[in-house]
Enzyme design. Structure first.
Site, PDB file in Angstrom:
ATOM      1  N   TRP A   1      81.008  13.508 -52.638  1.00  0.00           N
ATOM      2  CA  TRP A   1      80.726  14.243 -53.867  1.00  0.00           C
ATOM      3  C   TRP A   1      79.493  15.131 -53.689  1.00  0.00           C
ATOM      4  CZ3 TRP A   1      76.465  14.028 -57.193  1.00  0.00           C
ATOM      5  CH2 TRP A   1      76.619  14.725 -58.400  1.00  0.00           C
ATOM      6  N   HIS A   2      78.481  14.622 -52.978  1.00  0.00           N
ATOM      7  CA  HIS A   2      77.283  15.432 -52.750  1.00  0.00           C
ATOM      8  C   HIS A   2      77.604  16.648 -51.885  1.00  0.00           C
ATOM      9  CE1 HIS A   2      74.754  12.055 -54.225  1.00  0.00           C
ATOM     10  NE2 HIS A   2      73.888  13.010 -54.457  1.00  0.00           N
ATOM     11  N   ASP A   3      78.269  16.401 -50.774  1.00  0.00           N
ATOM     12  CA  ASP A   3      78.645  17.481 -49.860  1.00  0.00           C
ATOM     13  C   ASP A   3      79.508  16.889 -48.760  1.00  0.00           C
ATOM     14  OD1 ASP A   3      78.836  19.997 -48.849  1.00  0.00           O
ATOM     15  OD2 ASP A   3      76.684  20.324 -48.619  1.00  0.00           O
TER      16      ASP A   3
ATOM     17  N   VAL B   1      80.402   8.878 -53.170  1.00  0.00           N
ATOM     18  CA  VAL B   1      79.097   9.475 -53.479  1.00  0.00           C
ATOM     19  C   VAL B   1      78.720  10.507 -52.427  1.00  0.00           C
ATOM     20  CG1 VAL B   1      76.618   9.004 -53.632  1.00  0.00           C
ATOM     21  CG2 VAL B   1      78.242   7.518 -54.817  1.00  0.00           C
ATOM     22  N   ALA B   2      78.898  10.155 -51.154  1.00  0.00           N
ATOM     23  CA  ALA B   2      78.545  11.071 -50.064  1.00  0.00           C
ATOM     24  C   ALA B   2      79.418  12.324 -50.105  1.00  0.00           C
ATOM     25  CB  ALA B   2      78.688  10.362 -48.723  1.00  0.00           C
TER      26      ALA B   2
END
Length: 630
Positions: A513-515, A510-511
């Protein structure tokens, strides 16, 4: 006279009834009031015919109790005070105003400036009129396409659930979506559309050409590689590719520029409306994974049709069946894949819909779409947009936090409430694009999940907060990562360790994927750490052991809820607002002196009251037979 009085009563209740319907859960998303395993038409018929099944956790209403009248009094005092504190430090008379006034521009409210410090929302705001035109133009153009390429008359006259008619509708809609996808990419990204189509082609080749057992690992490796490559390669500029091909050092460009490099520079200049296509491509990566894994799972189920086996009505499937039932082999063609991956209403920000669900809704328009509900959803979007505009015109918390403030010059109350409102702005700036693009999708006949269920201030559980924040992404993670990794179990120490590892894998993805940033990795790991106390509390203090003392259990849960809220605020400030250093400065400012501790106790007391109201809101939903689990 009596007749006129009755009519007047109805007219007075009409606007209130309409306002209540705007904020009904069913208006926001029928998924919130309909179980995922039950078709919508069946669920609505059941609600009309049957009595509600009362949840065993339902308690008598407390809205008119003495306890809650005290809470109302706290709300009447605390909420205006919170807004006043943020407004007070935003006024030109504040001695620190000059530090952030350059991040303000003249607003549309007379005498007020607006905070434009957030580039993401500012971009959405200035482009909203053009996107609104596109929302109207895209569905109208579909009608033109349908007139040029109509469904055969004999099928058009057939019932909607006739298979041939459904196939014709699917072909008609996916053909339009695939053609519009190419046009949309070229307008948005210019010549960079070729880069996106190349990535799509490689991913499609992985799904359809790689040996079956290697499809999942190769898909994941490719997807994560693209996330890193897009970031590190800065979108693969044509100039850089030409320099690599010609072997020309970048430092000699001032004196000598090969023709191929000049061509690359020219192509980069024609990058469409959004030259940096890679910024929002992460959402497309999720769709690429969805296509490949849905295709992979369909290979095991081609011998028999789940719809025939379960004797389901394909025109009236539940959401769970739409997602779980594999599309037909012929649906996994490049045309449908392109139409899905670059579906214009959801291309830029989502919400996310799986490939199986997309194909099912293209065959049969879901019963959940209605003109009245879509209109109410549009009005609700407008009200949220107005709320954001009012906050940005009166509370310049974003500009203050981005101007490198001297936190020691602010009181603990000011520091805390600036941070608190900053989180609300983050929530609103994400909510607005998600709702706008979902509205566009609804107008076009596709019903994706609603991304935000509750206001950021209506959350007391870390686990529940994650389920309700970016809800479509949460559901994507469940289907494609969490469940394949084994889900969660705390029956033994070994199961608990595996579960924590699963959480770490999920939130690391998730992290990233965000940036690809350290503060987001820290945010992801903090979320996992903050899950653990809540999970432990549920094991140590199970509800069944407190059935004879419901009030004491409610108070105990509320204390835990206050701790959860403080942890969630901290994690999101680190990930999306001030970073780890900023949070450290804020905490240091709060604990600077005795007044900070007094404020902390006061703030926790106010949170305690707010969480009690949150509990009662969820109890009200349970009384109506709605269990959202968040």
């Amino acid at each position: 006279m009596a007749s006129r009085s009755h009519s007047g009563s109805r007219s007075r209740s009409g606007p209130l009834s309409f306002l209540a319907s705007l904020y009904a859960l069913d208006t926001l998303d029928t998924r919130f009031t309909t179980p995922s395993s039950v078709p919508y038409r069946v669920a609505t018929d059941k609600r009309e015919d049957d009595d509600k099944v009362v949840d065993k956790r339902v308690e008598p209403p407390k809205w008119k109790s003495l306890e809650f009248y005290l809470y109302y009094l706290v709300f009447l005092i605390v909420v205006p005070y919170m807004f006043w504190v943020a407004y007070d430090v935003s006024r030109p008379s504040d001695p620190r105003y000059n530090r952030f006034k350059n991040r303000l521009v003249d607003g549309w409210i007379p005498g007020r400036k607006i905070d434009v410090s957030d580039a993401q929302y500012y971009t959405f705001r200035i482009n909203l009129p053009y996107m609104a035109l596109l929302l109207v133009f895209h569905p109208l153009l579909r009608k033109v396409w349908n007139a040029i390429y109509p469904v055969p008359q004999e099928l058009k006259a057939a019932r909607a659930n006739v298979p041939e008619a459904a196939e014709a509708r699917l072909r008609q809609r996916t053909s339009y979506d695939s053609v519009f996808a190419v046009f949309f990419l070229v307008v948005l990204h210019g010549f960079s559309a070729a880069k996106i189509l190349t990535i799509l082609a490689i991913n499609y080749k992985i799904a359809t050409s790689v040996p079956k057992k290697y499809i999942p690992p190769v898909t994941w490796v490719f997807g994560i590689f693209i996330l890193f490559a897009n970031e590190l390669g800065d979108g693969y500029k044509f100039r850089d590719i030409a320099l690599l091909v010609t072997g020309t050092p970048a430092e000699v460009l001032g004196t000598y520029t090969p023709t191929l490099v000049e061509l690359g520079i020219w192509l980069d200049r024609h990058g469409g409306l959004m030259r940096r296509w890679e910024i929002l491509f992460n959402i497309t990566v999720l769709r690429l994974v969805s296509f490949n894994l849905d295709y992979y799972w369909s290979l095991d189920r081609r011998a028999s049709s789940p719809i025939e086996k379960k004797q389901l009505d394909p025109a009236n499937l539940s959401e769970r069946d739409r997602i779980a039932t594999p599309a037909s082999p012929q649906d996994f063609c490049f045309r449908s894949y392109l139409a899905y991956a670059i579906y214009a209403p959801l291309y830029l920000t989502g919400p996310i819909i799986t490939f199986n669900d997309y194909i099912s809704q293209q065959r049969y328009q879901p019963a959940t779409i209605s003109s009245s509900r879509t209109l109410k959803y549009a009005i609700r979007f407008g009200l949220v947009l107005l709320a954001m505009e009012l906050v940005l015109h009166y509370d310049y918390v974003g500009a203050i936090s981005k101007s490198r403030p001297d936190w020691s010059s602010y009181t603990p109350a000011q520091i805390s409430l600036l941070s608190y409102f900053n989180l609300h702005i983050i929530w609103l700036k994400l909510l607005l694009p998600w709702r706008f693009f979902r509205l566009w999708s609804l107008v076009d006949g596709i019903d994706p999940p609603e991304n935000m269920l509750r206001c950021v201030s209506d959350n007391y559980s870390t686990l529940s907060f994650w389920r309700g924040w970016h809800r479509s992404y949460y559901r994507w993670l469940l289907r494609y990562i969490y469940i394949p990794l084994g889900g969660s179990s705390f029956r033994s120490a070994r199961d608990a360790a595996r579960t924590v590892l699963t959480y770490l894998v999920v939130f690391t993805f998730v992290a990233l994927w965000h940036d690809i940033k350290l503060n987001l990795l820290i945010w992801g790991w903090l979320i996992v750490v903050f899950f653990l106390p809540e999970i432990a509390a549920g094991v140590l203090f199970p509800r069944r052991k407190w059935e004879s003392r419901p009030t004491a259990y409610r108070m105990l849960c509320c204390v835990g809820g206050v701790a959860n809220v403080l942890m969630m605020i901290s994690a999101n400030l680190v990930g999306f607002a001030v970073g780890l250093d900023g949070l450290e400065n804020i905490v240091r400012g709060i604990f600077r002196d005795y007044s900070g501790l007094v404020f902390l106790v006061t703030a926790c007391s106010a949170l305690f009251v707010g969480i009690q109201v949150m509990f009662e809101i969820r109890q009200s939903e349970l009384r109506r037979g709605i269990n959202l689990k968040c």
